[in-house]
Design a protein around this motif. Structure first.
Motif, PDB file in Angstrom:
ATOM      1  N   ARG A   2      54.162  43.535  40.927  1.00  0.00           N
ATOM      2  CA  ARG A   2      52.833  43.147  40.489  1.00  0.00           C
ATOM      3  C   ARG A   2      52.114  42.400  41.606  1.00  0.00           C
ATOM      4  O   ARG A   2      52.676  41.521  42.247  1.00  0.00           O
ATOM      5  N   VAL A   3      50.854  42.772  41.845  1.00  0.00           N
ATOM      6  CA  VAL A   3      50.014  42.094  42.828  1.00  0.00           C
ATOM      7  C   VAL A   3      48.738  41.645  42.139  1.00  0.00           C
ATOM      8  O   VAL A   3      48.044  42.453  41.508  1.00  0.00           O
ATOM      9  N   VAL A   4      48.438  40.367  42.262  1.00  0.00           N
ATOM     10  CA  VAL A   4      47.237  39.792  41.670  1.00  0.00           C
ATOM     11  C   VAL A   4      46.245  39.489  42.790  1.00  0.00           C
ATOM     12  O   VAL A   4      46.608  38.893  43.806  1.00  0.00           O
ATOM     13  N   LEU A  33      36.534  42.654  48.676  1.00  0.00           N
ATOM     14  CA  LEU A  33      37.516  43.014  47.648  1.00  0.00           C
ATOM     15  C   LEU A  33      37.931  44.470  47.811  1.00  0.00           C
ATOM     16  O   LEU A  33      39.124  44.807  47.706  1.00  0.00           O
ATOM     17  N   ALA A  34      36.963  45.350  48.067  1.00  0.00           N
ATOM     18  CA  ALA A  34      37.290  46.764  48.274  1.00  0.00           C
ATOM     19  C   ALA A  34      38.214  46.946  49.469  1.00  0.00           C
ATOM     20  O   ALA A  34      39.137  47.774  49.433  1.00  0.00           O
ATOM     21  N   ARG A  50      46.289  44.177  40.058  1.00  0.00           N
ATOM     22  CA  ARG A  50      45.349  43.706  39.029  1.00  0.00           C
ATOM     23  C   ARG A  50      44.421  42.680  39.638  1.00  0.00           C
ATOM     24  O   ARG A  50      44.868  41.713  40.269  1.00  0.00           O
ATOM     25  N   VAL A  51      43.131  42.889  39.480  1.00  0.00           N
ATOM     26  CA  VAL A  51      42.130  41.924  39.916  1.00  0.00           C
ATOM     27  C   VAL A  51      41.986  40.860  38.835  1.00  0.00           C
ATOM     28  O   VAL A  51      41.742  41.183  37.664  1.00  0.00           O
ATOM     29  N   ALA A  61      40.482  49.378  40.147  1.00  0.00           N
ATOM     30  CA  ALA A  61      41.744  48.696  39.859  1.00  0.00           C
ATOM     31  C   ALA A  61      41.645  48.097  38.462  1.00  0.00           C
ATOM     32  O   ALA A  61      40.546  47.929  37.923  1.00  0.00           O
ATOM     33  N   ALA A  62      42.794  47.776  37.892  1.00  0.00           N
ATOM     34  CA  ALA A  62      42.794  47.076  36.607  1.00  0.00           C
ATOM     35  C   ALA A  62      42.216  45.678  36.798  1.00  0.00           C
ATOM     36  O   ALA A  62      42.393  45.053  37.840  1.00  0.00           O
TER      37      ALA A  62
END
Length: 215
Positions: A2-4, A33-34, A50-51, A61-62
């Motif tokens: 998982r990456v936040v 962000l992109a 996940r952003v 992205a989610a």
């Protein structure tokens, strides 16, 4: 893994106010962000990205909306799982798949993983902050106030987690001040750099000093 990616969707990058108005700062923030999401997608890892945004944002992205301050919002994510979690800030327009890969390490079962023995892996920013981290220890929690790189080393020691530092130019620059825009223009061909050029920004040199000018 998982990456936040924490993202301020409301009033980002306020220290850029001398160079950009509020709408421009939001547009640049989305471009950065992109770039970060593209770097994550470019790795050879199977990532659940996940952003973590303070408000709704339309990205590839989610997205989880959490309007709490950065520290409690990220800590809620860490507390919700005992699996490794990476946190990568959204204002790292120089990030590349290779740089992110050094933080994350190879796929599980790969060889020569320098992060394998570390409960916490930190990528420090130039001003003493923490631009990205990988938390393997289930009890580790973040604190992004002040000199967070030092504080995160202390927090890891407090829970008995070994720490590894990733020395990365590409992850060290988080865009805070107008002077940082020169580094984006010099070292990136991503969406943030393209947005700056389209907005009329360019790098100039006078008296041996680099500066950013706007047409």
């Amino acid at each position: 893994m998982r990456v936040v990616v924490p993202f301020d969707a409301r009033d980002p990058n306020t220290r850029l106010e001398p160079a950009l108005d509020a709408d421009e700062r939001r547009a640049l923030a989305r471009a950065m962000l992109a770039d970060v999401l593209a770097a994550l997608r470019g790795t050879d890892r199977d990532l659940e990205v996940r952003v973590l945004a303070t408000g709704p944002v339309d990205v590839d992205a989610a997205v989880t909306v959490d309007d709490r301050p950065l520290t409690p919002a990220v800590n809620a994510t860490l507390a919700a799982t005992e699996e490794p979690v990476a946190v990568v800030m959204a204002d790292l327009p120089l990030a590349t798949p290779e740089a992110v890969g050094r933080l994350l390490g190879p796929e599980p079962g790969g060889t020569d993983d320098p992060n394998e023995a570390a409960g916490v892996v930190l990528a420090p920013g130039l001003g003493g902050g923490t631009n990205a981290l990988l938390a393997r220890h289930p009890d580790f929690r973040v604190d992004y106030h002040g000199v967070s790189y030092r504080d995160h080393r202390e927090a890891a020691a407090a829970v008995g987690a070994a720490v590894r530092t990733v020395d990365s130019f590409r992850l060290a620059l988080d865009v805070d001040d107008p002077a940082d825009l020169a580094e984006v223009l010099l070292h990136s061909e991503g969406e943030a750099a393209a947005w700056l050029r389209e907005a009329g920004f360019a790098v100039s040199a006078a008296d041996g000093q680099m500066r950013v000018e706007r047409e």
